[in-house]
Design an enzyme around this catalytic site. Structure first.
Site, PDB file in Angstrom:
ATOM      1  CE  LYS A  81      -1.592   1.687   4.112  1.00 40.20           C
ATOM      2  NZ  LYS A  81      -1.254   3.110   4.278  1.00 40.20           N
TER       3      LYS A  81
ATOM      4  NE  ARG B 287       0.658  12.754   6.876  1.00 38.96           N
ATOM      5  CZ  ARG B 287       1.183  13.904   7.263  1.00 38.96           C
ATOM      6  NH1 ARG B 287       0.414  14.826   7.782  1.00 38.96           N
ATOM      7  NH2 ARG B 287       2.458  14.135   7.145  1.00 38.96           N
TER       8      ARG B 287
ATOM      9  CB  CYS C  55      -4.707  10.586  11.758  1.00 37.04           C
ATOM     10  SG  CYS C  55      -3.066   9.946  11.829  1.00 37.04           S
TER      11      CYS C  55
ATOM     12  NE  ARG D 141       0.738  10.377   9.972  1.00 33.66           N
ATOM     13  CZ  ARG D 141       0.342   9.262   9.366  1.00 33.66           C
ATOM     14  NH1 ARG D 141      -0.838   8.779   9.590  1.00 33.66           N
ATOM     15  NH2 ARG D 141       1.136   8.637   8.540  1.00 33.66           N
ATOM     16  N   PRO D 142       2.086  16.933  10.974  1.00 41.13           N
ATOM     17  CG  PRO D 142       3.845  18.189  11.855  1.00 41.13           C
ATOM     18  CD  PRO D 142       3.041  16.936  12.077  1.00 41.13           C
ATOM     19  CB  ILE D 143       2.281  18.723   5.432  1.00 43.89           C
ATOM     20  CG1 ILE D 143       1.424  20.012   5.367  1.00 43.89           C
ATOM     21  CG2 ILE D 143       1.386  17.513   5.546  1.00 43.89           C
ATOM     22  CD1 ILE D 143       0.669  20.145   4.036  1.00 43.89           C
ATOM     23  CG  ASP D 144       6.791  20.867   9.612  1.00 48.36           C
ATOM     24  OD1 ASP D 144       6.183  19.769   9.599  1.00 48.36           O
ATOM     25  OD2 ASP D 144       7.803  21.055  10.297  1.00 48.36           O
ATOM     26  CG  LEU D 145       9.651  18.113   7.858  1.00 49.75           C
ATOM     27  CD1 LEU D 145       9.974  16.699   8.304  1.00 49.75           C
ATOM     28  CD2 LEU D 145      10.856  19.026   8.124  1.00 49.75           C
TER      29      LEU D 145
ATOM     30  NE  ARG E 155      -6.461   4.346   6.212  1.00 48.26           N
ATOM     31  CZ  ARG E 155      -5.449   4.503   7.075  1.00 48.26           C
ATOM     32  NH1 ARG E 155      -5.654   4.435   8.366  1.00 48.26           N
ATOM     33  NH2 ARG E 155      -4.237   4.764   6.647  1.00 48.26           N
TER      34      ARG E 155
HETATM   35  C1  UD1 Z   1       4.553   6.955   6.171  1.00 47.08           C
HETATM   36  C2  UD1 Z   1       3.697   5.711   6.050  1.00 47.08           C
HETATM   37  C3  UD1 Z   1       3.197   5.249   7.417  1.00 47.08           C
HETATM   38  C4  UD1 Z   1       4.365   5.091   8.377  1.00 47.08           C
HETATM   39  C5  UD1 Z   1       5.227   6.346   8.412  1.00 47.08           C
HETATM   40  C6  UD1 Z   1       6.497   6.174   9.238  1.00 47.08           C
HETATM   41  C7  UD1 Z   1       2.702   6.000   3.862  1.00 47.08           C
HETATM   42  C8  UD1 Z   1       1.477   6.270   3.057  1.00 47.08           C
HETATM   43  N1  UD1 Z   1       2.562   6.023   5.192  1.00 47.08           N
HETATM   44  O1  UD1 Z   1       3.713   7.996   6.688  1.00 47.08           O
HETATM   45  O2  UD1 Z   1       2.530   3.987   7.247  1.00 47.08           O
HETATM   46  O3  UD1 Z   1       3.868   4.836   9.679  1.00 47.08           O
HETATM   47  O4  UD1 Z   1       5.645   6.695   7.067  1.00 47.08           O
HETATM   48  O5  UD1 Z   1       7.256   5.121   8.779  1.00 47.08           O
HETATM   49  O6  UD1 Z   1       3.769   5.717   3.331  1.00 47.08           O
HETATM   50  N2  UD1 Z   1       6.527  14.898  10.267  1.00 47.08           N
HETATM   51  C9  UD1 Z   1       6.645  16.252  10.535  1.00 47.08           C
HETATM   52  N3  UD1 Z   1       6.525  17.131   9.497  1.00 47.08           N
HETATM   53  C10 UD1 Z   1       6.307  16.731   8.215  1.00 47.08           C
HETATM   54  C11 UD1 Z   1       6.191  15.341   7.944  1.00 47.08           C
HETATM   55  C12 UD1 Z   1       6.305  14.444   8.992  1.00 47.08           C
HETATM   56  O7  UD1 Z   1       6.853  16.643  11.675  1.00 47.08           O
HETATM   57  O8  UD1 Z   1       6.209  17.584   7.317  1.00 47.08           O
HETATM   58  C13 UD1 Z   1       6.630  13.925  11.385  1.00 47.08           C
HETATM   59  C14 UD1 Z   1       5.300  13.162  11.583  1.00 47.08           C
HETATM   60  O9  UD1 Z   1       4.393  13.899  12.370  1.00 47.08           O
HETATM   61  C15 UD1 Z   1       5.786  11.897  12.252  1.00 47.08           C
HETATM   62  C16 UD1 Z   1       7.168  11.662  11.612  1.00 47.08           C
HETATM   63  O10 UD1 Z   1       7.556  12.916  11.040  1.00 47.08           O
HETATM   64  O11 UD1 Z   1       5.945  12.100  13.630  1.00 47.08           O
HETATM   65  C17 UD1 Z   1       7.157  10.598  10.534  1.00 47.08           C
HETATM   66  O12 UD1 Z   1       6.248  10.942   9.531  1.00 47.08           O
HETATM   67  P1  UD1 Z   1       6.467  10.544   7.987  1.00 47.08           P
HETATM   68  O13 UD1 Z   1       7.748   9.781   7.842  1.00 47.08           O
HETATM   69  O14 UD1 Z   1       6.276  11.745   7.149  1.00 47.08           O
HETATM   70  O15 UD1 Z   1       5.264   9.532   7.777  1.00 47.08           O
HETATM   71  P2  UD1 Z   1       4.196   9.519   6.605  1.00 47.08           P
HETATM   72  O16 UD1 Z   1       4.878   9.747   5.297  1.00 47.08           O
HETATM   73  O17 UD1 Z   1       3.030  10.347   6.964  1.00 47.08           O
END
Ligand code: UD1
Length: 417
Positions: free
Chosen positions: A22, A91, A115, A120-124, A394
């Site tokens: 997935k 997400r 969630c 899970r912010p998207i700042d990065l 899902r």
């Molecule tokens: C992906 C996976 C999910 C897995 C996760 C960690 C998919 C669709 N989902 O989620 O199954 O559990 O990787 O291996 O591939 N963060 C920030 N800012 C950002 C982005 C992330 O602070 O802009 C933080 C998140 O809140 C979290 C951590 O970084 O605490 C890891 O998130 P991330 O690696 O981005 O996970 P996803 O891509 O959402």
């Protein structure tokens, strides 16, 4: 509402095949927006998440068809997705941001909400797009990205999986060279890079934390089969380890599952790789320590399933969750079944060896749902798992059927309206 009934089960035995990942398919589908030519993805798992991603591509203007596992996408004329509730609730919808910004020079997207497992912010993602030269505005829960993209050096403060994927896709069509440092190196990211390369992208360093992308003018159509799902395989491996099973997970890639297989081996399970997939034999008996980390560390998505295994070993296991701030919600439910677990912040102490007893429990997130089905396999009597938000479907293609094929007493009950 979905419901599952799980009975205490005999040793699991036999062979089951692993579905396509997935987490590999979702970014690959988003990447289909990078070309106007036809993309064909084979063996797409029939999951709510993959169907929702197909819907999101459609609201971006792409034509999408899904037949017998093949998803065909043609993104001739695309733009920002029209308002759709999926954008806020799913997400992974954020993964269209990079491709849309790269292909059309602008994108407007409702920011995905937090969630249950964390904020899970998207700042990065947004900071990286800014580095590539985009103008980013945030207004009332909407992110607006505009302007042509130019290659840049990006350092990720944390190796986020989604941000790495988004930025690779954006950089594939940006002018010049992009270097992403401290990139995530999950196998799903390497798979995305292989797919983009099949579309004509120029990428070096996939699978390392230093990825270099030389932007090209156009990407072309491609056909691709993504990698098998290491989390589904890991979940079934935990089911085998719980029941003293003897199971072949056909198609599983043990090279993507090293951290989990080390844990299971240390606990006493025999894990053998062969040309058909991964064979597991025996029961997990010894307690374990697990700290969730970015790949190749122990995956956060396996924390809940492995914790169920830990409840059946003899002694004290210690789990530390470092990726998500709220990922122990399954603990309350496991305790209803009689598990002895204490949570202190991001640490869970599991006093193993206590017999579990069937009860009614509720799935709070995707991997928690899978963990509760596993717990039901070893709980005395029957365990009823309610999944009011449909978390399990899902991310797992008929997990209860796969368990049943291995001899488990597991069934999905009719949905309750
Ligand atoms: C992906 C996976 C999910 C897995 C996760 C960690 C998919 C669709 N989902 O989620 O199954 O559990 O990787 O291996 O591939 N963060 C920030 N800012 C950002 C982005 C992330 O602070 O802009 C933080 C998140 O809140 C979290 C951590 O970084 O605490 C890891 O998130 P991330 O690696 O981005 O996970 P996803 O891509 O959402």
């Amino acid at each position: 509402m979905s419901q599952y009934l799980i009975g205490q089960s005999p040793r699991l035995s036999g062979e089951v095949s692993i579905s396509t990942s997935k987490n590999a398919v979702l970014p690959i589908l988003a990447a289909a927006l990078l070309t106007h030519e036809e993309i064909i993805i084979h063996q797409v798992p029939n999951l709510t998440d993959t169907c929702h991603m197909a819907e999101i591509l459609k609201v971006c203007g792409a034509e999408v068809s899904f037949c017998q596992g093949d998803m065909r996408i043609r993104a001739l004329s695309i733009g920002s997705p029209k308002e759709n509730s999926l954008l806020r609730t799913m997400r992974a919808s954020v993964l269209v941001l990079g491709p849309l910004a790269a292909r059309t020079g602008e994108c407007e997207l409702s920011m995905p909400g937090g969630c249950a497992i964390g904020q899970r912010p998207i700042d990065l993602h947004l900071k990286g797009l800014q580095k590539l030269g985009a103008k980013v505005e945030l207004d009332g829960g909407i992110a607006r990205v505009s302007g042509g993209l130019k290659g840049a050096n990006i350092y990720l403060d944390f190796p986020s999986v989604g941000a790495t994927e988004n930025l690779i896709m954006a950089a594939a069509l940006a002018k010049g060279v992009t270097r992403i440092e401290n990139a995530a190196k999950e196998p799903e990211i390497t798979d995305l890079c292989h797919f983009l390369t099949a579309m004509g992208a120029r990428i070096a360093g996939a699978g390392t934390n230093n990825i270099i992308i030389e932007g090209v003018e156009h990407l072309h159509g491609a056909e691709y089969t993504p990698i098998p799902d290491r989390i589904e395989a890991g979940t079934l491996a935990c089911a085998a380890a719980l029941t003293d099973g003897s199971v072949l997970l056909s198609g599983a890639r043990s090279d993507h599952m090293r951290a989990l297989l080390f844990k299971l081996s240390e606990a006493g399970v025999i894990c053998q790789e062969d040309e058909k997939g991964l064979r597991l034999r025996g029961k997990a008996r010894h307690p374990m320590e697990a700290r969730t980390l970015s790949y190749p560390g122990f995956p956060t998505d396996m924390q809940a399933p492995l914790m169920v295994v830990a409840t059946q070993t003899h002694g004290l296991s210690v789990f530390l969750e470092t990726i998500f701030e709220n990922r122990f919600m399954h603990v309350v439910e496991l305790k209803r079944l009689g598990a002895q677990i204490r949570v202190e912040g991001q640490l869970a102490l599991i006093h193993g060896g206590k017999m579990l007893t069937g009860a009614s429990v509720t799935a709070t997130d995707l991997r928690a749902a899978a963990a509760l089905l596993l717990a039901g396999l070893v709980a005395q009597g029957e365990t009823r798992v309610s999944d009011p938000d449909g978390h399990l479907v899902r991310g797992y293609e008929s997990l209860e059927e796969k368990l049943r094929a291995l001899g488990a007493h597991a069934q999905k009950l009719p949905d309750i309206q």
